[in-house]
Design an enzyme around this catalytic site. Structure first.
Site, PDB file in Angstrom:
ATOM      1  N   ASN A  87       0.787  -1.320  -0.032  1.00 40.55           N
ATOM      2  CA  ASN A  87      -0.043   0.095  -0.031  1.00 40.55           C
ATOM      3  C   ASN A  87       0.942   1.277  -0.127  1.00 40.55           C
ATOM      4  O   ASN A  87       1.799   1.402   0.718  1.00 40.55           O
ATOM      5  CB  ASN A  87      -0.955   0.027   1.165  1.00 40.55           C
ATOM      6  CG  ASN A  87      -2.031  -1.055   1.236  1.00 40.55           C
ATOM      7  OD1 ASN A  87      -2.464  -1.674   0.077  1.00 40.55           O
ATOM      8  ND2 ASN A  87      -2.201  -1.803   2.311  1.00 40.55           N
ATOM      9  N   VAL A  96       0.853   2.595   8.203  1.00 43.97           N
ATOM     10  CA  VAL A  96       2.260   2.587   8.772  1.00 43.97           C
ATOM     11  C   VAL A  96       3.163   2.986   7.722  1.00 43.97           C
ATOM     12  O   VAL A  96       3.454   2.536   6.700  1.00 43.97           O
ATOM     13  CB  VAL A  96       2.802   1.104   9.428  1.00 43.97           C
ATOM     14  CG1 VAL A  96       4.246   1.231   9.849  1.00 43.97           C
ATOM     15  CG2 VAL A  96       1.737   0.890  10.358  1.00 43.97           C
ATOM     16  N   HIS A 100       6.439  -1.619   3.665  1.00 41.46           N
ATOM     17  CA  HIS A 100       6.154  -3.041   3.799  1.00 41.46           C
ATOM     18  C   HIS A 100       5.580  -3.893   2.901  1.00 41.46           C
ATOM     19  O   HIS A 100       4.599  -3.074   2.254  1.00 41.46           O
ATOM     20  CB  HIS A 100       5.646  -3.266   5.540  1.00 41.46           C
ATOM     21  CG  HIS A 100       4.136  -2.614   5.373  1.00 41.46           C
ATOM     22  ND1 HIS A 100       4.338  -1.096   5.856  1.00 41.46           N
ATOM     23  CD2 HIS A 100       3.197  -2.767   5.324  1.00 41.46           C
ATOM     24  CE1 HIS A 100       3.187  -0.663   5.679  1.00 41.46           C
ATOM     25  NE2 HIS A 100       2.224  -1.877   5.665  1.00 41.46           N
TER      26      HIS A 100
HETATM   27  P1  AMP Z   1      -0.772  -0.676   5.791  1.00 41.13           P
HETATM   28  O1  AMP Z   1      -2.217  -0.555   6.138  1.00 41.13           O
HETATM   29  O2  AMP Z   1      -0.404  -1.137   4.381  1.00 41.13           O
HETATM   30  O3  AMP Z   1       0.218   0.613   6.207  1.00 41.13           O
HETATM   31  O4  AMP Z   1      -0.267  -2.041   6.816  1.00 41.13           O
HETATM   32  C1  AMP Z   1      -0.022  -1.821   8.074  1.00 41.13           C
HETATM   33  C2  AMP Z   1      -0.146  -3.059   8.986  1.00 41.13           C
HETATM   34  O5  AMP Z   1       0.545  -2.985   9.949  1.00 41.13           O
HETATM   35  C3  AMP Z   1      -1.585  -3.239   9.310  1.00 41.13           C
HETATM   36  O6  AMP Z   1      -2.098  -4.570   8.600  1.00 41.13           O
HETATM   37  C4  AMP Z   1      -1.764  -3.514  10.708  1.00 41.13           C
HETATM   38  O7  AMP Z   1      -2.640  -4.398  11.283  1.00 41.13           O
HETATM   39  C5  AMP Z   1      -0.214  -3.689  11.118  1.00 41.13           C
HETATM   40  N1  AMP Z   1       0.301  -3.438  12.396  1.00 41.13           N
HETATM   41  C6  AMP Z   1       0.158  -2.336  13.284  1.00 41.13           C
HETATM   42  N2  AMP Z   1       1.009  -2.621  14.201  1.00 41.13           N
HETATM   43  C7  AMP Z   1       1.494  -3.636  14.309  1.00 41.13           C
HETATM   44  C8  AMP Z   1       2.079  -4.593  15.421  1.00 41.13           C
HETATM   45  N3  AMP Z   1       2.448  -3.744  16.262  1.00 41.13           N
HETATM   46  N4  AMP Z   1       2.579  -5.664  14.854  1.00 41.13           N
HETATM   47  C9  AMP Z   1       2.364  -6.039  13.823  1.00 41.13           C
HETATM   48  N5  AMP Z   1       1.378  -5.469  12.787  1.00 41.13           N
HETATM   49  C10 AMP Z   1       1.132  -4.306  13.121  1.00 41.13           C
END
Ligand code: AMP
Ligand code: ZN
Length: 114
Positions: A87, A96, A100
């Protein structure tokens, strides 16, 4: 201490089990899984979005993909298939801002909306 969530995970200050790690990449389970297998594959380097890649940094995506493929095999989703998602930015659904790749598997993914 970095304010970036994934930098803190990579630094070990937020205890998180790595399902894979090497010199350049770490991977851990998504805290809010959208599929039976939902792994985040993350470069150790803080790069905000995929839009920041280009020139010398293009190898980053190769490393993320190679790691994701390996984790898919180890998670036994390689035969049935899986989805890799990056994303980018607000409209791309990024929450985030540390690059990733999502590895999703273990169920049939819906077709992408038109
Ligand atoms: P995005 O929306 O592509 O930025 O994905 C961010 C992802 O990070 C989401 O699917 C969240 O569920 C995941 N996420 C947020 N905090 C954590 C954490 N502490 N450990 C593992 N995954 C996380
Ligand atoms: Zn970061």
């Amino acid at each position: 201490m970095s304010e970036c969530l994934f930098c803190r995970i990579i630094a070990g200050s937020l205890p998180t089990e790595f399902v894979y790690e090497d010199e350049h990449v770490v991977a851990f389970r998504d805290i809010n899984p959208a599929a039976p297998v939902h792994i985040l594959v993350v470069p150790r380097a803080h790069i905000e979005t995929v839009a920041d890649l280009g020139g010398d940094s293009t190898g980053v995506m190769s490393r993320l993909t190679a790691a994701a493929n390996r984790i898919a095999r180890e998670s036994d989703v390689d035969a049935d298939g899986y989805r890799l998602i990056v994303n980018c930015g607000r409209d791309g659904g990024q929450t985030v801002f540390h690059l990733h790749m999502h590895l999703l598997g273990g169920r049939k993914m819906p077709e992408l909306a038109a």
